[in-house]
Design a protein around this motif. Structure first.
Motif, PDB file in Angstrom:
ATOM      1  N   SER A   1      -0.693  -2.594  10.801  1.00 28.37           N
ATOM      2  CA  SER A   1      -0.237  -2.234   9.463  1.00 28.37           C
ATOM      3  C   SER A   1      -1.199  -1.175   8.949  1.00 28.37           C
ATOM      4  N   ILE A   2      -0.956  -0.674   7.739  1.00 31.36           N
ATOM      5  CA  ILE A   2      -1.872   0.326   7.197  1.00 31.36           C
ATOM      6  C   ILE A   2      -3.276  -0.259   7.125  1.00 31.36           C
TER       7      ILE A   2
ATOM      8  N   THR B   1      -6.244   6.121   9.466  1.00 31.63           N
ATOM      9  CA  THR B   1      -5.103   5.377   8.954  1.00 31.63           C
ATOM     10  C   THR B   1      -3.813   6.035   9.438  1.00 31.63           C
ATOM     11  N   MET B   2      -2.707   5.365   9.226  1.00 32.33           N
ATOM     12  CA  MET B   2      -1.411   6.019   9.359  1.00 32.33           C
ATOM     13  C   MET B   2      -1.140   6.630   7.995  1.00 32.33           C
TER      14      MET B   2
ATOM     15  N   ILE C   1       0.844  -1.198   0.000  1.00 36.44           N
ATOM     16  CA  ILE C   1       0.000   0.000   0.000  1.00 36.44           C
ATOM     17  C   ILE C   1       0.877   1.245   0.000  1.00 36.44           C
ATOM     18  N   LYS C   2       1.959   1.177   0.795  1.00 40.13           N
ATOM     19  CA  LYS C   2       2.849   2.332   0.899  1.00 40.13           C
ATOM     20  C   LYS C   2       3.496   2.646  -0.458  1.00 40.13           C
ATOM     21  N   GLN C   3       3.978   1.596  -1.094  1.00 43.03           N
ATOM     22  CA  GLN C   3       4.636   1.781  -2.402  1.00 43.03           C
ATOM     23  C   GLN C   3       3.644   2.333  -3.430  1.00 43.03           C
TER      24      GLN C   3
ATOM     25  N   PRO D   1       0.587   7.610   4.930  1.00 40.95           N
ATOM     26  CA  PRO D   1       1.909   7.297   4.374  1.00 40.95           C
ATOM     27  C   PRO D   1       2.702   8.543   3.991  1.00 40.95           C
TER      28      PRO D   1
ATOM     29  N   ASP E   1       2.253  -3.279   5.042  1.00 36.45           N
ATOM     30  CA  ASP E   1       3.151  -2.280   5.628  1.00 36.45           C
ATOM     31  C   ASP E   1       2.900  -2.054   7.114  1.00 36.45           C
TER      32      ASP E   1
ATOM     33  N   VAL F   1       3.080  -0.223  10.484  1.00 40.71           N
ATOM     34  CA  VAL F   1       3.242   1.199  10.794  1.00 40.71           C
ATOM     35  C   VAL F   1       3.361   1.470  12.293  1.00 40.71           C
TER      36      VAL F   1
ATOM     37  N   THR G   1      -5.955   5.246   1.572  1.00 39.67           N
ATOM     38  CA  THR G   1      -5.031   6.140   2.287  1.00 39.67           C
ATOM     39  C   THR G   1      -4.928   7.482   1.558  1.00 39.67           C
TER      40      THR G   1
END
Lengths: 365, 127
Positions: free
Chosen positions: B63-64, A317-318, A34-36, A320, B39, B41, A229
């Protein structure tokens, strides 16, 4: 009921995607990470398969009147090739769905195309037919969801990517403008719209050409995880989560999308919304950032600093991009000013948070 | 997809590993688990001196896309916590059996290792 599948479901599976059920569809949630995928969209370009979105075509002599009375925005402002964001509300002004309405080209079979959220296409098709009969209007309404695939190409390099893939230049399209362009020989409806906060395009294309058009883009495939996100960083509403007709009914003013409501037009819910606008709302949609460590998630309680429950996290969410925990939800208007300290119950622990204006990414809109 | 499953440690069905050396166990989550989570976090862990029970709660990994409880493969006292994870939780993704370790524990009873899965047994579970 079996899950509905986007045309490229098996292709995505072979590519290594993981899947999730969303609005009755079996959709890719993550291709790589997801981050990528998120970072590709923020820094270069990514492509999303959003074929779960519905497509309803409306044509005939009363098409414009019907659209005007069933959506909150003013469709008479749309020239062919224009689109607008709108709400679909009930008699009480409660949001049933949000949508983008396109006025199609003059040489098209239909005059309007609108995009209900995943799993809402049949409901909207029925709603349009019901009101057509009630108002005795002459319009044809077609649920074309299964006929179309839909892709979103998003990111600062999206214009280059689409221009490279298409025979016609799409660079001159303004935001919310659309045109037909041929991509790898396939006629696609290409709109400068999206759901990520980046420049980008959404392509609507015949589902039996899904593979040809997908293959015309050599960029990071992205799933619903990154879509979530990205849109949360922008504070954009997700149907079924940030408003839910059954479980968390909200009107457009509470949901901070009052700009889509044109009270000088006639539509279902107009009178109720005029009253809401005059009287003001008691609760409003806000963004917040967690100050303490933790990740806010959908359904967590929001409390005052005195531990009274004042709302619920609708999305979280965190981030990104920011590497900070962010969330969205509804709180009483007294708590809505940026900087106000609230608390969020994260798995039984009360965490400090601060209201923040959205978008969280201040340089995007 | 094939996942790394080192031979020199034992596993819980819930995807935690423990590698024991001289009565001290190092604990983390498996390659399979980090891949499922995506991911990472945020990792919430107990502190030094805290007592753990076998299969008792060890903390939380977020994670996310998901939040997941962690369980301890062994009973014992926490002697070290991997502080690196506070600022670089992605170590759990990058190196789950190495730099992504979470805790060190002084074991109460080494015979508890008999209750855990061997590498072969764990491999069978995730295949």
């Amino acid at each position: 009921m079996p899950l509905r599948k986007p045309p490229l479901r098996d292709r995505h599976d072979e590519r290594g995607a993981t899947f999730t059920e969303f609005g009755g569809w079996d959709m890719p949630v993550e291709f790589d990470s997801i981050k990528q995928e998120h970072e590709s969209v923020r820094h270069s370009v990514g492509i999303f398969d959003v074929s779960h979105m519905g497509e309803i075509e409306v044509s005939g002599p009363d098409a414009e009147r019907l659209m005007q009375r069933l959506t909150t925005n003013d469709v008479t402002q749309l020239s062919p090739g224009d689109s607008q964001y709108a709400m679909i509300t009930d008699e009480d002004g409660v949001i049933i769905d949000d949508t983008v309405v396109y006025r199609l080209s003059e040489d098209d079979d239909a005059e309007f195309l609108f995009i209900p959220n995943a799993g809402h296409d049949e409901m909207m098709h029925d709603r349009w037919k019901r009101f057509r009969s009630e108002w005795d209007m002459d319009a044809e309404i077609r649920n074309a969801t299964d006929d179309y695939a839909m892709y979103a190409v998003q990111g600062p390099d999206a214009a280059d990517a689409v221009n490279e893939a298409a025979d016609e230049s799409v660079a001159d399209l303004s935001k919310f403008e659309a045109m037909y362009a041929s991509v790898a020989g396939v006629r696609c409806w290409v709109a400068r719209t999206g759901y990520t906060g980046e420049d980008g395009f959404e392509l609507i294309l015949p589902s039996d050409e899904a593979e040809t058009v997908w293959d015309a883009f050599d960029c990071q495939p992205c799933g619903l995880g990154a879509r979530d996100t990205l849109r949360t960083e922008m504070g954009y509403l997700l149907s079924g989560q940030d408003f839910d007709y059954e479980d968390d009914p909200r009107n457009p003013y509470e949901a901070k999308v009052g700009f889509t409501v044109k009270l000088d037009t006639e539509f279902v819910g107009r009178d109720a919304l005029e009253r809401v606008k005059e009287e003001g709302v008691e609760e409003t949609f806000v963004g917040f950032r967690l100050v303490d460590r933790g990740v806010p998630r959908h359904g967590y309680d929001i409390t005052s600093t005195e531990d009274t429950i004042i709302g619920t996290v609708t999305s979280g969410t965190m981030s990104p991009t920011l590497s900070e925990p962010i969330g969205l939800g509804y709180v009483p208007t007294d708590y809505a000013d940026p900087g106000t300290v609230i608390r969020v119950m994260v798995r039984g622990q009360s965490k400090k948070a601060k209201i923040e204006s959205t978008p969280f990414l201040k340089d995007k809109q | 997809m094939s996942f790394e499953v080192p031979e020199d440690r034992n596993y819980l069905e819930s995807h935690e590993w423990v590698a024991v050396n001289d009565g001290t166990g190092k604990i983390g989550i498996t390659d399979f688990a980090q891949d499922e989570l995506g991911d990472v976090v945020f990792v919430e862990l107990p502190s030094e001196g805290d007592e753990l029970e076998q299969e008792g709660n060890l903390g939380v990994v977020e994670s996310i896309k998901a939040v997941s409880d962690l369980y301890s493969p062994v009973s014992g006292t926490v002697t070290a916590v991997n502080d690196e994870l506070e600022n670089t939780p992605e170590l759990v993704n990058d190196d789950p059996f190495g730099d992504g370790w979470m805790l060190e524990v002084e074991l109460d009873d080494e015979s508890e290792l008999d209750d855990l899965l061997s590498a072969d047994e764990y491999r069978e579970q995730i295949e």
